[in-house]
Design a protein around this motif. Structure first.
Motif, PDB file in Angstrom:
ATOM      1  N   PRO A  77     -10.852  94.783  37.473  1.00 37.41           N
ATOM      2  CA  PRO A  77      -9.945  95.543  38.335  1.00 37.41           C
ATOM      3  C   PRO A  77      -9.076  96.486  37.495  1.00 37.41           C
ATOM      4  CG  PRO A  77      -9.936  93.232  38.925  1.00 37.41           C
ATOM      5  CD  PRO A  77     -10.692  93.346  37.632  1.00 37.41           C
ATOM      6  N   PHE A  78      -8.843  97.692  38.033  1.00 35.12           N
ATOM      7  CA  PHE A  78      -8.194  98.760  37.279  1.00 35.12           C
ATOM      8  C   PHE A  78      -7.186  99.469  38.179  1.00 35.12           C
ATOM      9  CE2 PHE A  78      -7.827 102.890  35.345  1.00 35.12           C
ATOM     10  CZ  PHE A  78      -8.049 102.693  33.982  1.00 35.12           C
ATOM     11  N   ILE A  79      -5.933  99.488  37.753  1.00 33.47           N
ATOM     12  CA  ILE A  79      -4.875 100.162  38.507  1.00 33.47           C
ATOM     13  C   ILE A  79      -4.233 101.209  37.610  1.00 33.47           C
ATOM     14  CG2 ILE A  79      -2.645  99.909  39.672  1.00 33.47           C
ATOM     15  CD1 ILE A  79      -3.462  97.021  40.362  1.00 33.47           C
ATOM     16  N   TYR A  80      -4.179 102.444  38.097  1.00 32.23           N
ATOM     17  CA  TYR A  80      -3.464 103.489  37.366  1.00 32.23           C
ATOM     18  C   TYR A  80      -1.969 103.339  37.605  1.00 32.23           C
ATOM     19  CZ  TYR A  80      -7.604 106.203  36.197  1.00 32.23           C
ATOM     20  OH  TYR A  80      -8.792 106.623  35.669  1.00 32.23           O
ATOM     21  N   VAL A  81      -1.198 103.518  36.549  1.00 27.12           N
ATOM     22  CA  VAL A  81       0.263 103.587  36.630  1.00 27.12           C
ATOM     23  C   VAL A  81       0.611 104.924  35.985  1.00 27.12           C
ATOM     24  CG1 VAL A  81       2.457 102.519  36.043  1.00 27.12           C
ATOM     25  CG2 VAL A  81       0.451 101.083  36.415  1.00 27.12           C
ATOM     26  N   ALA A  82       0.890 105.929  36.809  1.00 30.61           N
ATOM     27  CA  ALA A  82       1.007 107.283  36.282  1.00 30.61           C
ATOM     28  C   ALA A  82       2.150 108.052  36.940  1.00 30.61           C
ATOM     29  CB  ALA A  82      -0.304 108.020  36.490  1.00 30.61           C
ATOM     30  N   ALA A  83       2.672 109.027  36.199  1.00 31.48           N
ATOM     31  CA  ALA A  83       3.792 109.833  36.683  1.00 31.48           C
ATOM     32  C   ALA A  83       3.381 110.751  37.829  1.00 31.48           C
ATOM     33  CB  ALA A  83       4.386 110.644  35.537  1.00 31.48           C
ATOM     34  N   ASP A  99      -8.795 100.599  41.488  1.00 32.23           N
ATOM     35  CA  ASP A  99      -8.444  99.657  42.548  1.00 32.23           C
ATOM     36  C   ASP A  99      -7.044  99.891  43.091  1.00 32.23           C
ATOM     37  OD1 ASP A  99     -10.776  97.650  42.496  1.00 32.23           O
ATOM     38  OD2 ASP A  99     -10.251  97.894  40.389  1.00 32.23           O
ATOM     39  N   GLY A 100      -6.324 100.821  42.496  1.00 31.31           N
ATOM     40  CA  GLY A 100      -4.974 101.099  42.952  1.00 31.31           C
ATOM     41  C   GLY A 100      -4.326 102.168  42.108  1.00 31.31           C
ATOM     42  N   ILE A 112       4.958  94.255  40.806  1.00 32.54           N
ATOM     43  CA  ILE A 112       4.588  92.838  40.907  1.00 32.54           C
ATOM     44  C   ILE A 112       3.760  92.581  42.159  1.00 32.54           C
ATOM     45  CG2 ILE A 112       5.506  90.498  41.214  1.00 32.54           C
ATOM     46  CD1 ILE A 112       7.813  91.349  39.323  1.00 32.54           C
ATOM     47  N   GLU A 113       4.138  93.191  43.274  1.00 33.72           N
ATOM     48  CA  GLU A 113       3.389  93.006  44.522  1.00 33.72           C
ATOM     49  C   GLU A 113       1.958  93.512  44.392  1.00 33.72           C
ATOM     50  OE1 GLU A 113       3.406  94.682  49.084  1.00 33.72           O
ATOM     51  OE2 GLU A 113       5.303  94.614  48.001  1.00 33.72           O
ATOM     52  N   LYS A 114       1.782  94.694  43.805  1.00 31.69           N
ATOM     53  CA  LYS A 114       0.434  95.263  43.651  1.00 31.69           C
ATOM     54  C   LYS A 114      -0.421  94.386  42.733  1.00 31.69           C
ATOM     55  CE  LYS A 114      -0.823  99.254  44.543  1.00 31.69           C
ATOM     56  NZ  LYS A 114      -1.418  99.803  45.754  1.00 31.69           N
ATOM     57  N   VAL A 115       0.169  93.899  41.646  1.00 31.89           N
ATOM     58  CA  VAL A 115      -0.556  93.024  40.723  1.00 31.89           C
ATOM     59  C   VAL A 115      -0.910  91.708  41.412  1.00 31.89           C
ATOM     60  CG1 VAL A 115      -0.322  91.659  38.606  1.00 31.89           C
ATOM     61  CG2 VAL A 115       0.337  94.072  38.616  1.00 31.89           C
ATOM     62  N   ARG A 116       0.029  91.121  42.121  1.00 33.22           N
ATOM     63  CA  ARG A 116      -0.241  89.842  42.811  1.00 33.22           C
ATOM     64  C   ARG A 116      -1.320  89.994  43.879  1.00 33.22           C
ATOM     65  NH1 ARG A 116       5.875  87.491  42.916  1.00 33.22           N
ATOM     66  NH2 ARG A 116       5.750  86.505  40.867  1.00 33.22           N
ATOM     67  N   GLU A 117      -1.300  91.119  44.588  1.00 31.84           N
ATOM     68  CA  GLU A 117      -2.339  91.369  45.594  1.00 31.84           C
ATOM     69  C   GLU A 117      -3.717  91.388  44.947  1.00 31.84           C
ATOM     70  OE1 GLU A 117      -1.473  95.076  47.516  1.00 31.84           O
ATOM     71  OE2 GLU A 117       0.274  94.268  48.575  1.00 31.84           O
ATOM     72  N   LYS A 118      -3.835  92.090  43.834  1.00 31.78           N
ATOM     73  CA  LYS A 118      -5.131  92.185  43.154  1.00 31.78           C
ATOM     74  C   LYS A 118      -5.541  90.830  42.590  1.00 31.78           C
ATOM     75  CE  LYS A 118      -7.695  94.776  43.096  1.00 31.78           C
ATOM     76  NZ  LYS A 118      -8.953  94.740  43.893  1.00 31.78           N
ATOM     77  N   MET A 119      -4.608  90.091  42.029  1.00 32.13           N
ATOM     78  CA  MET A 119      -4.928  88.767  41.478  1.00 32.13           C
ATOM     79  C   MET A 119      -5.337  87.799  42.585  1.00 32.13           C
ATOM     80  SD  MET A 119      -4.806  88.930  38.255  1.00 32.13           S
ATOM     81  CE  MET A 119      -4.045  89.737  36.861  1.00 32.13           C
ATOM     82  N   ALA A 120      -4.720  87.902  43.749  1.00 33.55           N
ATOM     83  CA  ALA A 120      -5.093  87.047  44.876  1.00 33.55           C
ATOM     84  C   ALA A 120      -6.534  87.329  45.306  1.00 33.55           C
ATOM     85  CB  ALA A 120      -4.129  87.260  46.047  1.00 33.55           C
ATOM     86  N   LEU A 121      -6.929  88.583  45.277  1.00 34.41           N
ATOM     87  CA  LEU A 121      -8.315  88.930  45.609  1.00 34.41           C
ATOM     88  C   LEU A 121      -9.275  88.345  44.585  1.00 34.41           C
ATOM     89  CD1 LEU A 121      -7.948  92.660  46.718  1.00 34.41           C
ATOM     90  CD2 LEU A 121      -8.450  90.691  48.164  1.00 34.41           C
ATOM     91  N   LEU A 122      -8.887  88.363  43.317  1.00 39.66           N
ATOM     92  CA  LEU A 122      -9.726  87.793  42.262  1.00 39.66           C
ATOM     93  C   LEU A 122      -9.937  86.294  42.486  1.00 39.66           C
ATOM     94  CD1 LEU A 122      -8.317  89.487  39.046  1.00 39.66           C
ATOM     95  CD2 LEU A 122     -10.490  89.948  40.171  1.00 39.66           C
ATOM     96  N   ASN A 123      -8.881  85.617  42.932  1.00 41.25           N
ATOM     97  CA  ASN A 123      -8.964  84.167  43.160  1.00 41.25           C
ATOM     98  C   ASN A 123      -9.905  83.820  44.305  1.00 41.25           C
ATOM     99  OD1 ASN A 123      -7.257  83.587  41.045  1.00 41.25           O
ATOM    100  ND2 ASN A 123      -5.427  83.621  42.316  1.00 41.25           N
ATOM    101  N   ARG A 124     -10.099  84.761  45.240  1.00 44.73           N
ATOM    102  CA  ARG A 124     -10.968  84.512  46.384  1.00 44.73           C
ATOM    103  C   ARG A 124     -12.425  84.816  46.079  1.00 44.73           C
ATOM    104  NH1 ARG A 124      -7.864  88.002  50.317  1.00 44.73           N
ATOM    105  NH2 ARG A 124      -5.814  87.327  49.726  1.00 44.73           N
TER     106      ARG A 124
END
Length: 125
Positions: A77-83, A99-100, A112-124
């Motif tokens: 999973p890959f999330i951009y964090v950009a200006a 992925d975001g 934190i919410e975006k990271v937790r959402e992605k991690m929750a999907l990984l757990n499923r």
């Protein structure tokens, strides 16, 4: 414990993001550019990558392209964090397989919410 790789060329942003996510109970790896980030991924596969776009040596679009073209990393999973949150740039990122997308500066809770959402999907999966 889930591992997150932060690829960010700005020391303060990289350090602050790492500290925030460590306090949220994630193991953190850091890289200061895309080249170093890809090397770290080869050393130890993270559960999630947070990546800036504009960086020296290799930009975030190239990092994502290389990950998606490699069978052993295509599913990280890959999330951009950009200006930049220009609509065209966000659409391009998502079309490439991101992925975001989180705009900087970001609110701690949003990160934190975006990271937790992605991690929750990984757990499923």
């Amino acid at each position: 414990m889930k591992t997150i790789l932060i690829i960010e060329d700005n020391y303060d942003i990289r350090d602050n993001t790492a500290e925030i996510l460590e306090l949220a109970d994630y193991e953190i790896m850091v890289a200061e550019d895309g080249v170093q980030g890809l090397y770290k991924i080869k050393e130890r596969r993270p559960d999630l990558v947070l990546c800036d776009i504009l960086m020296p040596k290799m930009n975030g679009f190239e990092v994502l392209r290389q990950l998606k073209n490699n069978p052993s990393t295509v599913d990280i999973p890959f999330i951009y964090v950009a200006a930049s949150v220009e609509k065209d740039e966000v659409l391009m990122a998502m079309d490439m397989g991101a992925d975001g997308y989180i705009g900087k500066p970001f609110e701690v809770e949003d990160l934190i919410e975006k990271v937790r959402e992605k991690m929750a999907l990984l757990n499923r999966e």
